[in-house]
Design a protein around this motif. Structure first.
Motif, PDB file in Angstrom:
ATOM      1  N   SER A 459      87.150  47.580  10.779  1.00  0.00           N
ATOM      2  CA  SER A 459      87.589  48.288   9.547  1.00  0.00           C
ATOM      3  C   SER A 459      87.332  49.601   9.449  1.00  0.00           C
ATOM      4  CB  SER A 459      86.815  47.341   8.366  1.00  0.00           C
ATOM      5  OG  SER A 459      87.388  47.958   6.992  1.00  0.00           O
ATOM      6  N   GLN A 460      88.557  50.090   8.936  1.00  0.00           N
ATOM      7  CA  GLN A 460      88.537  51.551   8.582  1.00  0.00           C
ATOM      8  C   GLN A 460      88.626  52.062   7.001  1.00  0.00           C
ATOM      9  OE1 GLN A 460      88.052  54.035  11.604  1.00  0.00           O
ATOM     10  NE2 GLN A 460      87.434  52.098  11.978  1.00  0.00           N
ATOM     11  N   ALA A 461      88.655  50.795   6.386  1.00  0.00           N
ATOM     12  CA  ALA A 461      88.685  51.097   4.862  1.00  0.00           C
ATOM     13  C   ALA A 461      87.419  51.119   4.338  1.00  0.00           C
ATOM     14  CB  ALA A 461      89.313  49.462   4.495  1.00  0.00           C
ATOM     15  N   GLN A 462      87.511  51.459   3.235  1.00  0.00           N
ATOM     16  CA  GLN A 462      86.282  51.729   2.198  1.00  0.00           C
ATOM     17  C   GLN A 462      85.880  50.211   1.532  1.00  0.00           C
ATOM     18  OE1 GLN A 462      84.738  54.582   2.414  1.00  0.00           O
ATOM     19  NE2 GLN A 462      86.497  55.382   3.827  1.00  0.00           N
ATOM     20  N   LYS A 463      86.473  49.232   2.111  1.00  0.00           N
ATOM     21  CA  LYS A 463      85.846  48.200   1.641  1.00  0.00           C
ATOM     22  C   LYS A 463      86.176  46.941   2.714  1.00  0.00           C
ATOM     23  CE  LYS A 463      90.639  47.187  -0.053  1.00  0.00           C
ATOM     24  NZ  LYS A 463      91.490  46.678  -1.276  1.00  0.00           N
ATOM     25  N   ASP A 464      85.357  45.806   2.374  1.00  0.00           N
ATOM     26  CA  ASP A 464      85.609  44.521   3.231  1.00  0.00           C
ATOM     27  C   ASP A 464      87.212  44.196   3.160  1.00  0.00           C
ATOM     28  OD1 ASP A 464      82.949  45.030   3.678  1.00  0.00           O
ATOM     29  OD2 ASP A 464      82.315  43.309   2.599  1.00  0.00           O
ATOM     30  N   LEU A 465      87.541  43.732   4.265  1.00  0.00           N
ATOM     31  CA  LEU A 465      88.853  43.019   4.211  1.00  0.00           C
ATOM     32  C   LEU A 465      88.880  41.647   4.618  1.00  0.00           C
ATOM     33  CD1 LEU A 465      90.429  45.738   7.007  1.00  0.00           C
ATOM     34  CD2 LEU A 465      90.743  45.714   4.458  1.00  0.00           C
ATOM     35  N   SER A 466      89.738  40.975   3.487  1.00  0.00           N
ATOM     36  CA  SER A 466      89.888  39.461   3.634  1.00  0.00           C
ATOM     37  C   SER A 466      91.170  38.870   4.080  1.00  0.00           C
ATOM     38  CB  SER A 466      89.553  38.954   2.107  1.00  0.00           C
ATOM     39  OG  SER A 466      90.573  39.543   1.217  1.00  0.00           O
ATOM     40  N   ASP A 467      90.958  37.836   4.508  1.00  0.00           N
ATOM     41  CA  ASP A 467      92.245  37.128   5.006  1.00  0.00           C
ATOM     42  C   ASP A 467      92.805  37.985   6.437  1.00  0.00           C
ATOM     43  OD1 ASP A 467      92.194  35.062   3.321  1.00  0.00           O
ATOM     44  OD2 ASP A 467      93.154  36.254   1.724  1.00  0.00           O
ATOM     45  N   VAL A 468      92.126  38.384   7.180  1.00  0.00           N
ATOM     46  CA  VAL A 468      92.291  39.131   8.431  1.00  0.00           C
ATOM     47  C   VAL A 468      92.700  37.821   9.600  1.00  0.00           C
ATOM     48  CG1 VAL A 468      91.643  40.292  10.230  1.00  0.00           C
ATOM     49  CG2 VAL A 468      90.892  40.994   8.137  1.00  0.00           C
ATOM     50  N   SER A 469      93.779  38.043  10.373  1.00  0.00           N
ATOM     51  CA  SER A 469      94.181  37.030  11.264  1.00  0.00           C
ATOM     52  C   SER A 469      94.419  37.887  12.364  1.00  0.00           C
ATOM     53  CB  SER A 469      95.390  36.326  11.003  1.00  0.00           C
ATOM     54  OG  SER A 469      96.512  36.813  10.692  1.00  0.00           O
ATOM     55  N   LEU A 470      94.356  37.173  13.684  1.00  0.00           N
ATOM     56  CA  LEU A 470      94.079  37.735  14.991  1.00  0.00           C
ATOM     57  C   LEU A 470      95.827  37.598  15.450  1.00  0.00           C
ATOM     58  CD1 LEU A 470      91.394  36.577  16.849  1.00  0.00           C
ATOM     59  CD2 LEU A 470      91.623  38.750  15.702  1.00  0.00           C
ATOM     60  N   ILE A 471      96.172  38.706  16.263  1.00  0.00           N
ATOM     61  CA  ILE A 471      97.466  38.901  16.684  1.00  0.00           C
ATOM     62  C   ILE A 471      96.978  38.740  18.325  1.00  0.00           C
ATOM     63  CG2 ILE A 471      99.555  40.164  17.180  1.00  0.00           C
ATOM     64  CD1 ILE A 471      99.084  41.689  14.471  1.00  0.00           C
TER      65      ILE A 471
END
Length: 538
Positions: A459-471
């Motif tokens: 993650s490069q964001a300033q927050k946790d990322l939800s609902d991430v899926s793999l490609i």
């Protein structure tokens, strides 16, 4: 002025042929103008929506609700149901686009965020036309194509006037993409099977033109691009049967025309022809990259291709699968959703930009880093996908906006939404929320064998990322990707906890030797970030 004669059957044929009214479920939606044998109700509103029966307005006029994400901002066109299509920017950054359902040129000023639509007194009442190509000239004029009335139009941005030139129609012509190249205008005649060269200094009905017939008879001539040596590259193909990539020696052709004083010469005297791969069936878009490679978009798959003129080698690339929100699949008929890359261009950084019609994406691929970023457009029209759960009420946030054209202006990509009555812009300077780090960007595997490959999603964001899926995507069935980690379909990606991923690349025994691209990455609801691994099968 020559009488306007609308070729309705031509427009219907071309639209179906281009994949414009096909959705991933295989459902074909009727094009307006086809008489269903009834008298549909038409409520007069005094807007362009009156060109459609009431029952088709939600489908073709859309909601006109502009939406935004962290990467995309949309703007609603004030006039309802304009069907915006071809789009270009001028030297001041103003955005100009054509309106299929009004015959007008419109301007959007990004500084004031205001629209101006310019009435066209030459346009026939109730006329509709797919205007696929547009370009901006140094003298402040816009040139664009009009397929319904076999026309090329000039709009002066200085005195706000229109001028119509009759396109050289020979049989079933369809003027499509348009490019101003010095003292010439180049147009591909999609169904007329030729490239046309016009002199933009001409005016009136009787104009002089040159035509280069394409090598394959009874086929289509699609988009074109010009390389650093003034060669014109374009595709010539038969629907679902493949075709050729053509290189036209434009300098030699122009010189022969000047010396011979003729208007029509056999294209074969000035062309080189390269057979397209069997997996490349509908190459609509074409662009020349900074390194001289030719890039092609395939509208009947999820692939785009590079071609090296020196080695004559084609390399196939794959996109991520479309999000289910774009195709719906309420009936369960969609077995293999595809993204349909349509047109393709390049930006000032040498990146390749293309639209994925049925994935509702604007995508940017960096040939140097082999990174693909896919920006999902927030507006969706449910009447162009399988979004009806059987209740008669369409599902919100389902469908596609029919993004048929875009233009690159510095770090921004402007696009039109044909069935949502919006234009939008992607800001490619916004930092990406995800980073993909590969253990290796290349593998060598023999048929019947496999190799493990690790990569890390951070993650490069300033927050946790939800609902991430793999490609995990490959171009061919004999290149299989198996996930070795026990990962759920979607997961949370914490800012301080990168996720290591292990996959096995398996090559079947019947694999064909060559170079293949495997796509590994991660998807959020509004953006996907991936990297390509080159797999060489020996």
């Amino acid at each position: 002025m020559r009488k306007f004669v609308k070729k309705q059957t031509k427009g219907i044929f071309a639209f179906i042929f281009l994949g414009g009214i096909m959705v991933t479920s295989g459902v074909v939606i009727a094009f307006p103008g086809i008489d269903p044998g009834t008298n549909p109700e038409i409520t007069v509103t005094g807007t362009p929506a009156d060109n459609f029966p009431d029952e088709q307005r939600a489908q073709f006029c859309g909601s006109s609700n502009a939406k935004s994400t962290d990467y995309i901002r949309e703007f609603s066109i004030p006039t309802l149901c304009t069907n915006p299509l071809a789009i270009v920017t001028d030297y001041d950054g103003n955005v100009w686009f054509t309106e299929t359902n009004t015959g007008k040129i419109a301007k959007f000023d990004p500084n004031t965020e205001t629209f101006t639509e310019y009435d066209n007194s030459l346009w026939p009442p109730g006329g509709r036309s797919m205007m696929w190509g547009i370009d901006y000239a140094p003298d402040g004029s816009l040139w664009y194509t009009d397929e319904s009335f076999d026309s090329v139009w000039k709009f002066s941005t200085l005195d706000e006037t229109y001028d119509r030139l009759a396109y050289p129609s020979e049989g079933n012509s369809l003027p499509q993409k348009l490019l101003i190249d010095g003292s010439q205008i180049i147009i591909n005649d999609f169904t007329g099977n030729k490239l046309t060269f016009l002199d933009p200094s001409q005016s009136g009905e009787e104009i002089q033109y040159l035509s280069v017939p394409s090598p394959i008879d009874n086929s289509v001539t699609a988009d074109f691009a010009i390389d650093a040596n003034d060669n014109v590259w374009y595709t010539n193909w038969l629907y679902q049967q493949g075709g050729v990539l053509v290189k036209l020696d434009k300098t030699g052709y122009d010189e022969a025309v000047r010396n011979g004083g003729v208007q029509f010469l056999p294209g074969k005297d000035f062309t080189e022809v390269y057979q397209l791969p069997v997996t490349l069936l509908t190459p609509n878009g074409v662009v020349v990259g900074d390194d001289g490679k030719i890039w092609l978009a395939d509208t009947t798959s999820s692939s785009f291709f590079s071609f090296d003129p020196i080695s004559a080698e084609f390399i196939q690339y794959v996109t991520a699968d479309p999000l289910q929100s774009t195709y719906g699949n309420q009936t369960g008929v969609v077995k293999t959703p595809i993204s349909r890359p349509y047109w393709i261009e390049s930006d000032e950084q040498g990146r390749i930009v293309f639209n994925e019609q049925t994935a509702n994406n604007i995508s940017v691929m960096d040939p140097i880093s082999q990174t693909l970023v896919e920006y999902n457009v927030p507006s969706k029209n449910p009447y162009w996908a399988d979004c009806d759960p059987g209740t008669g009420t369409m599902i919100d946030d389902c469908g596609v906006a029919q993004i048929f054209d875009f233009t690159v202006d510095g770090n921004k990509i402007w696009f039109t939404e044909w069935v949502e009555n919006n234009i939008g812009v992607v800001d490619t300077t916004v930092p990406l929320p995800i980073e993909i780090q590969l253990e290796s960007n290349s593998l060598m595997i023999t048929p019947g064998n496999s190799k493990e490959l690790d990569f890390v999603v951070s993650s490069q964001a300033q927050k946790d990322l939800s609902d991430v899926s793999l490609i995990l995507a490959s171009t061919h069935d004999f290149v299989n990707i198996v996930l070795l980690n026990d990962y759920p379909e979607s997961f949370q990606l914490d800012t301080d906890a990168p996720r290591p991923i292990s996959v096995m690349i398996e090559i079947s025994e019947d694999a064909i030797p060559g170079k293949y691209k495997v796509l590994l990455g991660a998807q959020l609801s509004d953006i996907a970030v991936s990297k390509y691994v080159t797999v060489t099968i020996e």
